[in-house]
Design an enzyme around this catalytic site. Structure first.
Site, PDB file in Angstrom:
ATOM      1  N   ASP A 300       0.850  -1.187   0.000  1.00 17.59           N
ATOM      2  CA  ASP A 300       0.000   0.000   0.000  1.00 17.59           C
ATOM      3  C   ASP A 300       0.892   1.245   0.000  1.00 17.59           C
ATOM      4  OD1 ASP A 300      -2.993   0.898   0.529  1.00 17.59           O
ATOM      5  OD2 ASP A 300      -1.697   2.196   1.734  1.00 17.59           O
ATOM      6  N   GLU A 343      -4.854   2.446  -4.021  1.00 18.27           N
ATOM      7  CA  GLU A 343      -3.397   2.370  -4.021  1.00 18.27           C
ATOM      8  C   GLU A 343      -2.892   1.054  -3.416  1.00 18.27           C
ATOM      9  OE1 GLU A 343      -4.527   4.791  -0.291  1.00 18.27           O
ATOM     10  OE2 GLU A 343      -5.309   4.390  -2.296  1.00 18.27           O
TER      11      GLU A 343
END
Length: 429
Positions: A300, A343
């Site tokens: 992430d 993301e």
């Protein structure tokens, strides 16, 4: 032109599978034929051995019958060589022990090179005589065994003493039984199945033998039919390809487009969540069947919202694309790189344990941090990412694997970001 290329492509693509199928079919036919030959030879050898054992049993019965004969016992008690000779057949001997100054008396002679069955005749005064009856000769055993075991087959029977063929067809005499289980004689190798016979020293075995080329001799017509079927099928493909090239091309284009849209993230080129979940099911099933490890890495971006706020969504897209590229560079072709959403990315690593997954994640993390993101204005933006790692079977199933990797990612964020954390929390790369 495109239609011609499609037809040629179909022909080229079809030729290899057909050749492969033809080869597989021929190989299967050969293997089946060899297996049938082995089964036939094994049956023949065992049947021959049973027949030989029957002959040896008959030899024992003859020895017992002779020993129980009253005439034999009287002749033995009187040590009458003439009387004993009248009772004996060729290959039978009687040995009388020394008694009261009389020497050992032997009447008759055994057949050289064959085993004998011995029976001791006892009397109240001790051993009266020993009867020894020679078993049938090798030629007799093989003739009887062949009649019983190999009617209507091209196979042969031989008698092997030690590792040398001592009886059987002339072409096999003095041949050697090799460690490969074949009989080697006069430069040829013959398939053979052997069964040990009792009572022989050195050891003797019955061997059922077939020429090494025989098992495939009867498959020629079948091979021709297979080849004809392959040619007919290939010709049919040519006709269908010529007639359906255009709609087939359109259909393939649609299938490719739909498949790509369904399984690929359009921004990064990585698998999307649907593609990842499919790969996870497949790899978990394979790892479960084979009892092999499987690792999952969830990555992430750190502070990605700030990147979007300060530089805009175009730069944010460049960051996502760069991270996907760095992840792809860090893994093997058999691994899966997927964008789970926003993301967040995932690496699915088959045949990889926890330590190996940590190494892959650290390689991707350091490469992404060190290389930065090249912006369109020529500058470089440094962005980092955090990674959580879990492995199967430590995580018992797909849901647990996802949850453990996600918890590890949460710990990486909590401990300061830009790091790799294992699901146990015990190892930080």
């Amino acid at each position: 032109m495109l239609r011609a290329r499609l037809i040629v492509s179909i022909l080229v693509a079809a030729l290899l599978p057909f050749l492969t199928a033809w080869w597989i079919a021929n190989t299967y036919v050969d293997q089946q034929s060899k297996a049938n030959a082995d089964t036939r030879l094994t049956f023949a050898a065992r049947s021959a051995a049973r027949e030989a054992s029957t002959l040896l049993a008959a030899t024992r019965r003859r020895a017992v019958t002779l020993a129980r004969s009253r005439a034999f016992q009287r002749a033995a008690a009187n040590r009458s060589a003439r009387g004993l000779r009248r009772l004996l057949r060729p290959g039978e001997t009687v040995t009388l022990p020394a008694r009261k100054g009389a020497p050992v008396l032997t009447v008759g002679r055994p057949i050289p090179g064959v085993p004998t069955v011995s029976v001791v005749v006892a009397s109240p005064g001790g051993r009266l005589a020993t009867v020894a009856v020679s078993a049938p000769t090798a030629a007799t055993i093989l003739a009887r065994a062949r009649a019983a075991a190999l009617p209507g087959t091209p196979d042969a029977l031989t008698l092997v003493r030690g590792a040398t063929v001592t009886a059987g067809p002339v072409s096999l005499l003095r041949g050697a039984l090799g460690s490969d289980g074949k009989i080697h004689a006069r430069g040829n190798a013959y398939r053979a199945e052997t069964v040990t016979l009792p009572g022989y020293s050195p050891a003797a075995r019955i061997a059922a033998v077939a020429d090494g080329t025989y098992p495939g001799d009867d498959t020629g017509p079948l091979r021709e039919r297979l080849a004809l079927a392959a040619l007919i099928s290939l010709f049919s493909i040519v006709l269908y390809a010529a007639a359906l090239a255009r709609p087939l091309l359109r259909g393939l284009s649609r299938v490719a487009s739909v498949a790509e849209q369904a399984m690929i993230d359009p921004l990064t080129g990585a698998s999307n969540r649907r593609g990842f979940e499919r790969a996870l099911r497949i790899e978990l099933d394979r790892s479960t069947r084979r009892n092999h490890p499987l690792a999952l890495v969830i990555a992430d971006l750190d502070d990605f919202k700030l990147v979007n706020d300060e530089h805009g969504h175009t730069v944010g897209d460049d960051v996502l694309i760069t991270l996907a590229e760095r992840l792809q560079d860090a893994v093997r072709s058999a691994d899966t790189v997927a964008r789970l959403g926003g993301e967040e990315f995932a690496l699915l690593l088959p045949e990889t344990d926890l330590a190996g997954a940590l190494a892959v994640a650290e390689r991707a993390r350091s490469s992404f941090e060190r290389g930065g993101v090249q912006l369109r204005n020529g500058s470089t933006l440094t962005v980092t990412a955090s990674f959580g790692v879990a492995d199967f079977p430590a995580s018992r199933d797909g849901a647990a694997l996802m949850q453990d990797a996600d918890n590890a990612l949460y710990n990486a964020k909590r401990l300061g970001k830009n790091r790799v954390i294992a699901a146990t929390g015990a190892v930080a790369a």
